[in-house]
Scaffold this motif. Structure first.
Motif, mmCIF file in Angstrom:
data_model
loop_
_atom_site.group_PDB
_atom_site.id
_atom_site.type_symbol
_atom_site.label_atom_id
_atom_site.label_comp_id
_atom_site.label_asym_id
_atom_site.label_seq_id
_atom_site.Cartn_x
_atom_site.Cartn_y
_atom_site.Cartn_z
ATOM 1 N N LYS A 3 0.840 -1.195 0.000
ATOM 2 C CA LYS A 3 0.000 0.000 0.000
ATOM 3 C C LYS A 3 0.878 1.249 0.000
ATOM 4 O O LYS A 3 2.015 1.235 0.473
ATOM 5 C CB LYS A 3 -0.918 0.002 1.219
ATOM 6 C CG LYS A 3 -2.018 -1.041 1.154
ATOM 7 C CD LYS A 3 -2.989 -0.866 2.315
ATOM 8 C CE LYS A 3 -4.177 -1.802 2.203
ATOM 9 N NZ LYS A 3 -5.160 -1.583 3.286
ATOM 10 N N THR A 4 0.318 2.340 -0.517
ATOM 11 C CA THR A 4 1.060 3.589 -0.657
ATOM 12 C C THR A 4 0.413 4.694 0.173
ATOM 13 O O THR A 4 -0.792 4.915 0.090
ATOM 14 C CB THR A 4 1.099 4.028 -2.134
ATOM 15 O OG1 THR A 4 1.748 3.015 -2.917
ATOM 16 C CG2 THR A 4 1.839 5.353 -2.296
ATOM 17 N N VAL A 5 1.236 5.383 0.963
ATOM 18 C CA VAL A 5 0.786 6.542 1.728
ATOM 19 C C VAL A 5 1.639 7.733 1.350
ATOM 20 O O VAL A 5 2.869 7.633 1.268
ATOM 21 C CB VAL A 5 0.846 6.281 3.251
ATOM 22 C CG1 VAL A 5 2.233 5.846 3.712
ATOM 23 C CG2 VAL A 5 0.398 7.522 4.037
ATOM 24 N N LEU A 72 0.781 14.343 -7.117
ATOM 25 C CA LEU A 72 -0.239 13.291 -7.062
ATOM 26 C C LEU A 72 -0.306 12.515 -8.375
ATOM 27 O O LEU A 72 -0.411 11.277 -8.370
ATOM 28 C CB LEU A 72 -1.601 13.895 -6.729
ATOM 29 C CG LEU A 72 -2.019 13.946 -5.260
ATOM 30 C CD1 LEU A 72 -2.269 12.545 -4.713
ATOM 31 C CD2 LEU A 72 -1.009 14.671 -4.408
ATOM 32 N N ASP A 73 -0.221 13.214 -9.493
ATOM 33 C CA ASP A 73 -0.232 12.531 -10.791
ATOM 34 C C ASP A 73 0.956 11.576 -10.901
ATOM 35 O O ASP A 73 0.826 10.458 -11.418
ATOM 36 C CB ASP A 73 -0.183 13.547 -11.932
ATOM 37 C CG ASP A 73 -1.500 14.285 -12.134
ATOM 38 O OD1 ASP A 73 -2.513 13.888 -11.515
ATOM 39 O OD2 ASP A 73 -1.508 15.278 -12.891
ATOM 40 N N GLY A 74 2.113 12.013 -10.420
ATOM 41 C CA GLY A 74 3.298 11.171 -10.476
ATOM 42 C C GLY A 74 3.173 9.929 -9.625
ATOM 43 O O GLY A 74 3.600 8.833 -10.028
ATOM 44 N N VAL A 75 2.589 10.067 -8.441
ATOM 45 C CA VAL A 75 2.388 8.920 -7.549
ATOM 46 C C VAL A 75 1.487 7.884 -8.209
ATOM 47 O O VAL A 75 1.780 6.679 -8.202
ATOM 48 C CB VAL A 75 1.808 9.378 -6.198
ATOM 49 C CG1 VAL A 75 1.349 8.185 -5.356
ATOM 50 C CG2 VAL A 75 2.853 10.193 -5.421
ATOM 51 N N ILE A 76 0.390 8.342 -8.789
ATOM 52 C CA ILE A 76 -0.543 7.407 -9.429
ATOM 53 C C ILE A 76 0.103 6.761 -10.657
ATOM 54 O O ILE A 76 -0.053 5.556 -10.902
ATOM 55 C CB ILE A 76 -1.843 8.129 -9.812
ATOM 56 C CG1 ILE A 76 -2.548 8.667 -8.549
ATOM 57 C CG2 ILE A 76 -2.766 7.197 -10.586
ATOM 58 C CD1 ILE A 76 -2.864 7.610 -7.508
ATOM 59 N N ALA A 77 0.842 7.546 -11.421
ATOM 60 C CA ALA A 77 1.506 6.995 -12.600
ATOM 61 C C ALA A 77 2.524 5.921 -12.216
ATOM 62 O O ALA A 77 2.651 4.895 -12.900
ATOM 63 C CB ALA A 77 2.194 8.112 -13.383
ATOM 64 N N ASP A 78 3.228 6.147 -11.124
ATOM 65 C CA ASP A 78 4.293 5.224 -10.733
ATOM 66 C C ASP A 78 3.794 4.006 -9.959
ATOM 67 O O ASP A 78 4.345 2.909 -10.089
ATOM 68 C CB ASP A 78 5.335 5.960 -9.896
ATOM 69 C CG ASP A 78 6.143 6.956 -10.715
ATOM 70 O OD1 ASP A 78 6.123 6.852 -11.965
ATOM 71 O OD2 ASP A 78 6.776 7.850 -10.120
ATOM 72 N N PHE A 79 2.764 4.201 -9.126
ATOM 73 C CA PHE A 79 2.355 3.123 -8.223
ATOM 74 C C PHE A 79 0.931 2.623 -8.456
ATOM 75 O O PHE A 79 0.525 1.630 -7.868
ATOM 76 C CB PHE A 79 2.523 3.574 -6.766
ATOM 77 C CG PHE A 79 3.915 4.054 -6.458
ATOM 78 C CD1 PHE A 79 5.017 3.258 -6.715
ATOM 79 C CD2 PHE A 79 4.127 5.323 -5.926
ATOM 80 C CE1 PHE A 79 6.298 3.701 -6.448
ATOM 81 C CE2 PHE A 79 5.404 5.779 -5.655
ATOM 82 C CZ PHE A 79 6.501 4.961 -5.914
ATOM 83 N N GLY A 80 0.162 3.326 -9.262
ATOM 84 C CA GLY A 80 -1.147 2.846 -9.656
ATOM 85 C C GLY A 80 -2.283 3.162 -8.712
ATOM 86 O O GLY A 80 -3.452 3.099 -9.095
ATOM 87 N N ALA A 81 -1.964 3.521 -7.466
ATOM 88 C CA ALA A 81 -3.022 3.792 -6.482
ATOM 89 C C ALA A 81 -2.433 4.594 -5.327
ATOM 90 O O ALA A 81 -1.215 4.639 -5.127
ATOM 91 C CB ALA A 81 -3.623 2.488 -5.963
#
Length: 280
Positions: A3-5, A72-81
């Protein structure tokens, strides 16, 4: 699946310890700060804990919409969620209304309130998708108004009211909202106040006796402050526990202090207490 925080304000103090504690709990911690060149404290803590591989350090200025969106866009692009956000970034401020500029008050609100709102708004669609959590580090100063902290307490009161109002609405779409209220914490946050006691006293005029008493009382409180690591432990419990309340304090002292306000219907308890802080 890891999971990602995303955690704001991680260059030192509570934020740095929260990022490391989250990684030790098996989370990927996206640790953000305005200036990534200040990541030395966090990196050393993570290396010592053996979790550097789970710490992802990124630049984020919570007061800048483009910075928030890009991060935020980078986090989703890199980790998917994105599974959780910890709104920790903020800045202290000491002063009183007659002696400071309105622009100073606006800046305190921008950093401590609007920055938190910006990050939360950007994160909500992703947290809705994951059934995630918004954890916001406020302060006992978001519950009890404190002398010479008008602007700071106003900002933290605003955050508490915002999150308390958001919580039941967010819950209808699967997002849990929690506020976490530290008391005095031995961390870099005190330094972030930029407190120039000599300069404050020189310009205090008729407020000098009250300010002298306040500064003496505050020095005593921080001499017995909770460690940043202990405060971070409460945040991690809010991150990982199956059931979590809306409001959590990080220490017995913080619970007792917040309890004065929450049981004080006419305000006499709070004003009676804080009046002693400025008595010469």
């Amino acid at each position: 699946m890891t999971k990602t925080v995303l955690i704001t304000g991680t260059s030192s103090g509570i934020g740095a310890h929260t990022a490391v504690a989250a990684a030790r709990s098996g989370w990927r911690a996206v640790a953000t700060m305005r200036d990534v060149s200040r990541a030395g404290v966090l990196t050393e803590l993570a290396r010592s804990a053996g979790v550097l591989d789970l710490i992802d350090i990124r630049a984020l200025d919570i007061t800048d919409l483009d910075s928030v969106t890009s991060c935020l866009d980078g986090v989703i692009a890199d980790f998917g969620a994105l599974d959780a956000v910890v709104n920790n970034a903020g800045a202290g401020h000491v002063g009183t209304l007659e002696l400071e500029r309105i622009d100073d008050v606006r800046t305190v609100m921008e950093v401590n309130f609007f920055g938190t709102v910006l990050v939360t708004k950007a994160a909500l669609p992703h947290l809705r998708a994951s059934g995630g959590r918004v954890l916001t580090v406020t302060s006992v100063g978001g519950v009890v108004g404190q002398p010479f902290n008008e602007a700071y307490c106003a900002a933290k009161f605003a955050v508490e009211g915002f999150m308390e109002s958001l919580a039941p609405v967010a819950a209808t779409v699967g997002v849990t909202v929690v506020v976490i209220e530290p008391g005095a914490v031995a961390s870099g946050f005190v330094g972030n106040v930029g407190l120039d006691a000599t300069g404050l006293m020189a310009s205090a005029g008729p407020y000098a006796p009250a300010l002298t008493a306040y500064l003496a009382r505050t020095a005593g409180a921080f001499a017995h402050a909770q460690s940043a690591a202990d405060a971070a432990g409460v945040i991690i419990s809010a991150l990982t526990a199956e059931d979590v309340p809306f409001r959590m304090q990080t220490s017995p002292g913080a619970r007792a202090f917040a309890g004065v306000k929450l049981a004080d219907l006419d305000g006499s308890g709070v004003i009676g207490l804080t009046t002693t802080w400025v008595a010469s």
